[in-house]
Design a protein around this motif. Structure first.
Motif, PDB file in Angstrom:
ATOM      1  N   ARG A 148      35.613  41.424  38.720  1.00  0.00           N
ATOM      2  CA  ARG A 148      36.744  40.507  38.874  1.00  0.00           C
ATOM      3  C   ARG A 148      36.761  39.902  40.276  1.00  0.00           C
ATOM      4  O   ARG A 148      37.018  38.711  40.447  1.00  0.00           O
ATOM      5  CB  ARG A 148      38.072  41.224  38.594  1.00  0.00           C
ATOM      6  N   LEU A 149      36.487  40.721  41.276  1.00  0.00           N
ATOM      7  CA  LEU A 149      36.468  40.234  42.657  1.00  0.00           C
ATOM      8  C   LEU A 149      35.358  39.199  42.844  1.00  0.00           C
ATOM      9  O   LEU A 149      35.574  38.153  43.464  1.00  0.00           O
ATOM     10  CB  LEU A 149      36.290  41.402  43.627  1.00  0.00           C
ATOM     11  N   GLN A 150      34.199  39.477  42.300  1.00  0.00           N
ATOM     12  CA  GLN A 150      33.080  38.549  42.441  1.00  0.00           C
ATOM     13  C   GLN A 150      33.387  37.214  41.769  1.00  0.00           C
ATOM     14  O   GLN A 150      33.148  36.149  42.351  1.00  0.00           O
ATOM     15  CB  GLN A 150      31.811  39.154  41.846  1.00  0.00           C
ATOM     16  N   ILE A 151      33.944  37.252  40.579  1.00  0.00           N
ATOM     17  CA  ILE A 151      34.299  36.015  39.878  1.00  0.00           C
ATOM     18  C   ILE A 151      35.395  35.273  40.642  1.00  0.00           C
ATOM     19  O   ILE A 151      35.344  34.050  40.796  1.00  0.00           O
ATOM     20  CB  ILE A 151      34.735  36.317  38.422  1.00  0.00           C
ATOM     21  N   MET A 158      43.260  28.345  42.840  1.00  0.00           N
ATOM     22  CA  MET A 158      44.003  29.462  43.423  1.00  0.00           C
ATOM     23  C   MET A 158      44.821  30.229  42.383  1.00  0.00           C
ATOM     24  O   MET A 158      44.956  31.447  42.480  1.00  0.00           O
ATOM     25  CB  MET A 158      44.922  28.966  44.548  1.00  0.00           C
ATOM     26  N   GLU A 159      45.356  29.536  41.411  1.00  0.00           N
ATOM     27  CA  GLU A 159      46.146  30.204  40.369  1.00  0.00           C
ATOM     28  C   GLU A 159      45.246  31.096  39.514  1.00  0.00           C
ATOM     29  O   GLU A 159      45.591  32.234  39.191  1.00  0.00           O
ATOM     30  CB  GLU A 159      46.833  29.129  39.503  1.00  0.00           C
ATOM     31  N   GLU A 160      44.076  30.585  39.185  1.00  0.00           N
ATOM     32  CA  GLU A 160      43.102  31.371  38.410  1.00  0.00           C
ATOM     33  C   GLU A 160      42.598  32.557  39.236  1.00  0.00           C
ATOM     34  O   GLU A 160      42.450  33.666  38.734  1.00  0.00           O
ATOM     35  CB  GLU A 160      41.933  30.469  38.000  1.00  0.00           C
ATOM     36  N   ARG A 161      42.360  32.330  40.512  1.00  0.00           N
ATOM     37  CA  ARG A 161      41.902  33.405  41.404  1.00  0.00           C
ATOM     38  C   ARG A 161      42.957  34.512  41.481  1.00  0.00           C
ATOM     39  O   ARG A 161      42.640  35.696  41.400  1.00  0.00           O
ATOM     40  CB  ARG A 161      41.619  32.851  42.792  1.00  0.00           C
ATOM     41  N   ARG A 162      44.214  34.118  41.641  1.00  0.00           N
ATOM     42  CA  ARG A 162      45.298  35.097  41.722  1.00  0.00           C
ATOM     43  C   ARG A 162      45.387  35.916  40.437  1.00  0.00           C
ATOM     44  O   ARG A 162      45.536  37.137  40.474  1.00  0.00           O
ATOM     45  CB  ARG A 162      46.625  34.397  41.999  1.00  0.00           C
ATOM     46  N   ALA A 163      45.229  35.256  39.291  1.00  0.00           N
ATOM     47  CA  ALA A 163      45.261  35.955  38.000  1.00  0.00           C
ATOM     48  C   ALA A 163      44.113  36.960  37.897  1.00  0.00           C
ATOM     49  O   ALA A 163      44.285  38.066  37.386  1.00  0.00           O
ATOM     50  CB  ALA A 163      45.209  34.949  36.846  1.00  0.00           C
ATOM     51  N   MET A 164      42.936  36.568  38.393  1.00  0.00           N
ATOM     52  CA  MET A 164      41.778  37.481  38.337  1.00  0.00           C
ATOM     53  C   MET A 164      41.934  38.681  39.243  1.00  0.00           C
ATOM     54  O   MET A 164      41.366  39.724  38.982  1.00  0.00           O
ATOM     55  CB  MET A 164      40.506  36.731  38.678  1.00  0.00           C
ATOM     56  N   LEU A 165      42.706  38.532  40.310  1.00  0.00           N
ATOM     57  CA  LEU A 165      42.883  39.617  41.268  1.00  0.00           C
ATOM     58  C   LEU A 165      44.164  40.412  41.025  1.00  0.00           C
ATOM     59  O   LEU A 165      44.479  41.329  41.780  1.00  0.00           O
ATOM     60  CB  LEU A 165      42.877  39.055  42.698  1.00  0.00           C
ATOM     61  N   THR A 166      44.866  40.085  39.966  1.00  0.00           N
ATOM     62  CA  THR A 166      46.101  40.817  39.627  1.00  0.00           C
ATOM     63  C   THR A 166      45.766  42.021  38.771  1.00  0.00           C
ATOM     64  O   THR A 166      45.059  41.906  37.773  1.00  0.00           O
ATOM     65  CB  THR A 166      47.089  39.901  38.881  1.00  0.00           C
ATOM     66  N   VAL A 167      46.250  43.177  39.187  1.00  0.00           N
ATOM     67  CA  VAL A 167      45.988  44.428  38.488  1.00  0.00           C
ATOM     68  C   VAL A 167      47.316  45.125  38.234  1.00  0.00           C
ATOM     69  O   VAL A 167      48.166  45.194  39.125  1.00  0.00           O
ATOM     70  CB  VAL A 167      45.084  45.358  39.342  1.00  0.00           C
ATOM     71  N   ALA A 168      47.503  45.599  37.047  1.00  0.00           N
ATOM     72  CA  ALA A 168      48.703  46.393  36.715  1.00  0.00           C
ATOM     73  C   ALA A 168      48.275  47.845  36.535  1.00  0.00           C
ATOM     74  O   ALA A 168      47.260  48.133  35.913  1.00  0.00           O
ATOM     75  CB  ALA A 168      49.349  45.873  35.440  1.00  0.00           C
ATOM     76  N   ILE A 169      49.051  48.737  37.103  1.00  0.00           N
ATOM     77  CA  ILE A 169      48.741  50.172  36.991  1.00  0.00           C
ATOM     78  C   ILE A 169      49.913  50.849  36.291  1.00  0.00           C
ATOM     79  O   ILE A 169      51.060  50.664  36.662  1.00  0.00           O
ATOM     80  CB  ILE A 169      48.520  50.789  38.387  1.00  0.00           C
ATOM     81  N   GLY A 170      49.581  51.590  35.260  1.00  0.00           N
ATOM     82  CA  GLY A 170      50.634  52.278  34.495  1.00  0.00           C
ATOM     83  C   GLY A 170      50.457  53.769  34.550  1.00  0.00           C
ATOM     84  O   GLY A 170      49.415  54.296  34.718  1.00  0.00           O
TER      85      GLY A 170
END
Length: 170
Positions: A148-151, A158-170
C-alpha cells in the motif's frame, strides 16, 4: 469400581493435551510437576505464538524465533513429548485420541483448543480484514502495508493516496 490392575495400568498412561497455546503449554508445564507419568502435547503447528508481542515482530524489533519459538526447543529436557498433528477423532469411552494414523491412549485429556478471530458482527470485516494471530499473519500484514505504501508513493492524487494509507485497527 476399577480393579487394582486397571488402576496400575492407568497410572502409566499419559496426560494428553490438545492445543499448544497459552492454556495448553502452561497446563503441560504445570502438570509435569504434579504427574509422574508421561505428558503429550499435541498441536497443529511447530511453534508456540506469544501473541502479546506480535506487534514487535511486525515492527522488526524482535526476531521470529523469540515470538514464535518451536515446541521442541521450549519443551527440551522437560519430559513433555510434543506431537505435531491434527486430531482426527477422540473416543471418550476408550480414552483415545487419534491423529496422524496413530492412536494415543490417555489417563486424562485436556482440550485447550484456543479461540478464533472474532469480527464482532461488523459487516465486511471478515471479508476485508487481516487477522493478527500467527507469525504468518504478521508477515502478510507487513507485506500488505508495504505494498500500500509503495502504491501510495506512486499516486499523485492526494485523496487516493490518503485512502491507500488509511488503516483501521479493530
Amino acid at each position: 469400581m476399577r480393579s487394582p490392575t486397571e488402576t496400575e495400568t492407568d497410572d502409566n498412561l499419559p496426560i494428553v493435551i490438545v492445543g499448544g497455546g497459552f492454556a495448553g503449554l502452561f497446563a503441560a508445564l504445570h502438570l509435569r510437576d504434579l504427574h509422574s507419568g508421561p505428558i503429550i502435547l499435541i498441536d497443529q503447528t511447530w511453534c508456540f505464538v506469544f501473541k502479546p508481542l506480535l506487534y514487535e515482530l511486525l515492527s522488526s524489533e524482535v526476531k521470529l524465533e523469540l515470538i514464535c519459538p518451536r515446541y521442541d526447543r521450549l519443551l527440551h529436557n522437560t519430559g513433555i513429548t510434543f506431537v505435531l498433528g491434527t486430531v482426527e477423532a477422540i473416543d471418550l469411552d476408550q480414552k483415545q485420541v487419534k491423529l496422524n494414523g496413530l492412536t494415543y491412549s490417555y489417563r486424562y485429556l485436556v482440550l485447550a483448543l484456543g479461540s478464533t478471530t472474532s469480527y464482532f458482527g461488523i459487516p465486511g470485516a471478515k471479508e476485508h480484514a487481516l487477522s493478527f494471530r500467527t507469525g504468518y499473519d504478521v508477515f502478510a500484514l507487513g507485506q500488505h502495508l508495504r505494498n500500500r505504501l509503495q502504491i501510495a508513493t506512486q499516486t499523485e492524487d492526494m485523496e487516493e493516496r490518503r485512502a491507500m494509507l488509511t488503516v483501521a485497527i479493530g
